[in-house]
Design a protein around this motif. Structure first.
Motif, PDB file in Angstrom:
ATOM      1  N   LYS A 276      53.888  26.842  37.674  1.00 13.67           N
ATOM      2  CA  LYS A 276      53.142  27.961  37.210  1.00 13.67           C
ATOM      3  C   LYS A 276      52.130  28.065  36.026  1.00 13.67           C
ATOM      4  O   LYS A 276      51.299  28.662  35.741  1.00 13.67           O
ATOM      5  N   ARG A 279      47.688  22.522  34.862  1.00 11.48           N
ATOM      6  CA  ARG A 279      46.151  22.901  34.713  1.00 11.48           C
ATOM      7  C   ARG A 279      45.638  21.898  36.036  1.00 11.48           C
ATOM      8  O   ARG A 279      44.295  22.298  36.353  1.00 11.48           O
ATOM      9  N   SER A 341      44.796  26.125  39.518  1.00 12.94           N
ATOM     10  CA  SER A 341      44.573  27.476  39.232  1.00 12.94           C
ATOM     11  C   SER A 341      44.856  28.582  40.615  1.00 12.94           C
ATOM     12  O   SER A 341      45.406  29.481  40.122  1.00 12.94           O
ATOM     13  N   TYR A 342      44.895  28.038  41.587  1.00 16.32           N
ATOM     14  CA  TYR A 342      45.087  28.768  42.802  1.00 16.32           C
ATOM     15  C   TYR A 342      46.851  29.158  42.801  1.00 16.32           C
ATOM     16  O   TYR A 342      47.258  30.225  42.859  1.00 16.32           O
ATOM     17  N   ARG A 344      48.754  28.869  40.143  1.00 15.45           N
ATOM     18  CA  ARG A 344      49.031  29.880  39.005  1.00 15.45           C
ATOM     19  C   ARG A 344      48.802  31.332  39.228  1.00 15.45           C
ATOM     20  O   ARG A 344      49.590  32.171  39.227  1.00 15.45           O
ATOM     21  N   LYS A 345      47.545  31.593  39.936  1.00 11.38           N
ATOM     22  CA  LYS A 345      47.300  32.900  40.366  1.00 11.38           C
ATOM     23  C   LYS A 345      48.414  33.450  41.252  1.00 11.38           C
ATOM     24  O   LYS A 345      48.895  34.520  40.965  1.00 11.38           O
ATOM     25  N   LYS A 346      48.446  32.614  42.282  1.00 14.51           N
ATOM     26  CA  LYS A 346      49.612  33.121  43.534  1.00 14.51           C
ATOM     27  C   LYS A 346      50.781  33.329  42.895  1.00 14.51           C
ATOM     28  O   LYS A 346      51.514  34.462  43.095  1.00 14.51           O
ATOM     29  N   GLN A 348      51.948  34.357  39.585  1.00 16.18           N
ATOM     30  CA  GLN A 348      51.707  35.268  38.745  1.00 16.18           C
ATOM     31  C   GLN A 348      51.731  36.599  39.494  1.00 16.18           C
ATOM     32  O   GLN A 348      52.376  37.484  39.058  1.00 16.18           O
ATOM     33  N   GLN A 349      50.904  36.689  40.610  1.00 14.37           N
ATOM     34  CA  GLN A 349      51.062  37.982  41.417  1.00 14.37           C
ATOM     35  C   GLN A 349      52.422  38.096  41.838  1.00 14.37           C
ATOM     36  O   GLN A 349      52.811  39.243  42.120  1.00 14.37           O
TER      37      GLN A 349
END
Ligand SMILES: [Zn+2]
Ligand SMILES: [Zn+2]
Lengths: 351, 172
Positions: A276, A279, A341-342, A344-346, A348-349
């Motif tokens: 999560k 970087r 980054s992909y 992380r985004k996934k 958090q959604q």
């Protein structure tokens, strides 16, 4: 259909909806077929190679394919697209980078693919999520029967469907099941599974990620012999053993949850935290961490992430998939950043 | 090296093969080899020194028990692949190779698969007759199993199906 249509979907087999999907990732059936009265590719010259490709392509166009099928020539396909199809398990690595005219036919829902001019003239393959070998077989069987009406297969009543390598002859069928067995690996009991399974004529292989390093927790079990048994008998032989392995993995998971509850929770949540917030992350590390999180979701330690999200992360974090999303060639370090980054985004959604 | 059969003469016929990952060797003098029915091909005869090595020991062993011996040099009439080439590459050159090397192949396929007879799907192009024969064979072997297992109800059922198939193809 265009290849880009595949990009937005993730394939029916990753849905995480099939039977026993928390442990069984996918079920695959592959058939090897060759044309009668034609040389095998092992002895074909360049011209014959091309003729065979044309002959089979035309046969495929004439055949009634359930659900429809799109054909792509391999030699004109950009490398990135070929790698993309390998990551999707729609073609083999050998097929992606091999020489000579070759191609692939793809069903729109990605459940069936036909490799033309791989080792054999045709390799028909069906992939389903979870433990569904029979479903995969019935789809492949239907496509095979459709092709049979338009192409004359090499067949002998005694030896069955004739293949380049005698290890595939007879049914030409390879059935395999991909399993996620982190607890058996953690407790070092996986070797017992290997031994038991090899005694009944099945083969175990590790799943390979980027490069050749096996990612530890995934194993593929498949039949060794293809001759002397019917297709269903071959499938049954695997079907009988898979529930026992699932049971074994589940028992060990439960024991771990009882005896080492904190250790298990810690392992799962740490993996989740790394995914999560990281970087920069490599493909191998992603696989290891996702494996732990996947087990955590299956055990109910993590409750707000869907299994399908985890399965998609496994797929979409692979090199060709990342580069297709970014529509750019990325070097290794760039990929590791884009991957982080992909993810992380996934994640958090998911909350 | 002394002949393994008469243990007197010098062995000049040497046969080597790899069976189940272990190397098997047989060394004979020319007389013993001949008397056991090994057909010595020209490339072996030259070997008065210890160099005449032939492939395919199982076949040679077979030939010792009567039938004719070959040394893997025969080729498929359609693609020219020799049995020796096949054994080193593991790949056949064309479908006809299976016919050309049929006898040797049965043994090999049995080693690989446990059984050397196809059971399962049959293409349309092979014709309904083959499909019918195939189904009959499968049913008969099921019947054998059923009888062995003393599953008489199943056996009776299978017998009925076999009878129906033999009477006419309309029941398929
Ligand atoms: Zn002697
Ligand atoms: Zn041939």
């Amino acid at each position: 259909m265009k290849l880009s249509d595949l990009q937005s979907s993730s394939g029916e087999w990753l849905g995480g909806t099939g039977p026993e999907a928390d442990i069984v990732i996918s079920s695959r059936i592959r058939l090897a077929r060759n044309l009668g009265g034609q040389p095998f590719l092992s002895s074909a010259d360049e011209q014959q190679f091309g003729q065979l490709e044309r002959l089979i392509r035309e046969g495929m166009e004439n055949a009634a394919m359930p659900g429809g099928m799109s054909y792509f020539a391999m030699q004109t396909m950009p490398m990135l697209d070929r790698q993309f199809l390998v990551e999707r398990h729609l073609i083999s690595r050998e097929h992606a980078y091999g020489k000579g005219p070759r191609g692939v036919g793809l069903a729109v829902d990605e459940t069936v693919s036909i490799m033309v001019n791989e080792e054999d003239h045709l390799r028909i393959q069906g992939l389903c999520s979870g433990l569904q070998l029979r479903e995969a077989w019935s789809r492949v069987d239907a496509v095979d029967t459709g092709l049979d009406n338009c192409l004359k297969y090499a067949f002998s009543p005694e030896f069955g469907y004739l293949t380049v390598c005698p290890t595939n002859t007879g049914t030409g069928l390879r059935a395999s099941v991909m399993l996620h067995l982190p607890a058996l690996v953690m407790t070092r009991q996986i070797d017992k599974v290997f031994q038991a399974v090899s005694k009944i004529g099945l083969i175990v292989r590790g799943l390979y990620g980027e490069g050749t390093q096996a990612s530890g927790d995934f194993y593929q079990i498949s039949n060794q012999s293809t001759l002397g048994k019917s297709e269903i008998a071959i499938i049954e032989n695997i079907e009988v053993v898979i529930p026992k392995i699932i049971e074994y993995e589940k028992t060990v998971r439960n024991n771990l949850m009882h005896q080492k509850h904190e250790v298990m929770e810690d392992k799962v949540w740490r993996a989740y935290a790394m995914l999560k917030y990281a970087r920069v992350i490599t493909s191998e590390e992603t696989m290891d961490l996702l494996s732990a999180v996947r087990m955590g979701v299956s055990l109910g330690i993590i409750q707000d992430i869907k299994m399908s999200t985890i399965n998609e992360l496994f797929l979409f974090t692979q090199p060709a998939h990342l580069q297709k999303q970014k529509e750019a060639q990325l070097d290794e370090f760039e990929r590791d950043m884009v991957r982080a980054s992909y993810i992380r985004k996934k994640l958090q959604q998911g909350e | 090296m002394i002949c393994e059969s008469c243990k007197e003469n010098n062995a000049s016929v040497h046969m080597i093969d790899v069976v189940n990952n272990s190397k098997m060797e047989l060394h004979l003098c020319e007389d013993c080899a001949k008397s056991k029915g090994v057909t010595i091909k020209s490339h072996m005869q030259k070997s008065s020194s210890d160099k005449g090595i032939a492939e395919g020991l199982p076949e040679i062993f077979q030939s010792l028990s009567g039938s004719q011996g070959t040394a893997g040099m025969e080729a498929c009439s359609q693609c020219d692949t020799t049995y020796r080439q096949f054994r080193s590459s593991g790949k056949f050159g064309c479908p006809h190779c299976y016919t050309a090397f049929r006898v040797k192949l049965s043994d090999l396929l049995e080693k690989i698969h446990g059984r050397a007879e196809h059971k399962g799907k049959v293409p349309n192009s092979a014709g309904g007759e083959v499909a019918l024969q195939k189904e009959l064979q499968d049913l008969m072997s099921d019947l054998d199993h059923a009888v062995n297992d003393e599953a008489y109800e199943r056996a009776a059922e299978l017998r009925d199906r076999i009878q129906r198939l033999q009477e006419g193809p309309s029941e398929v």
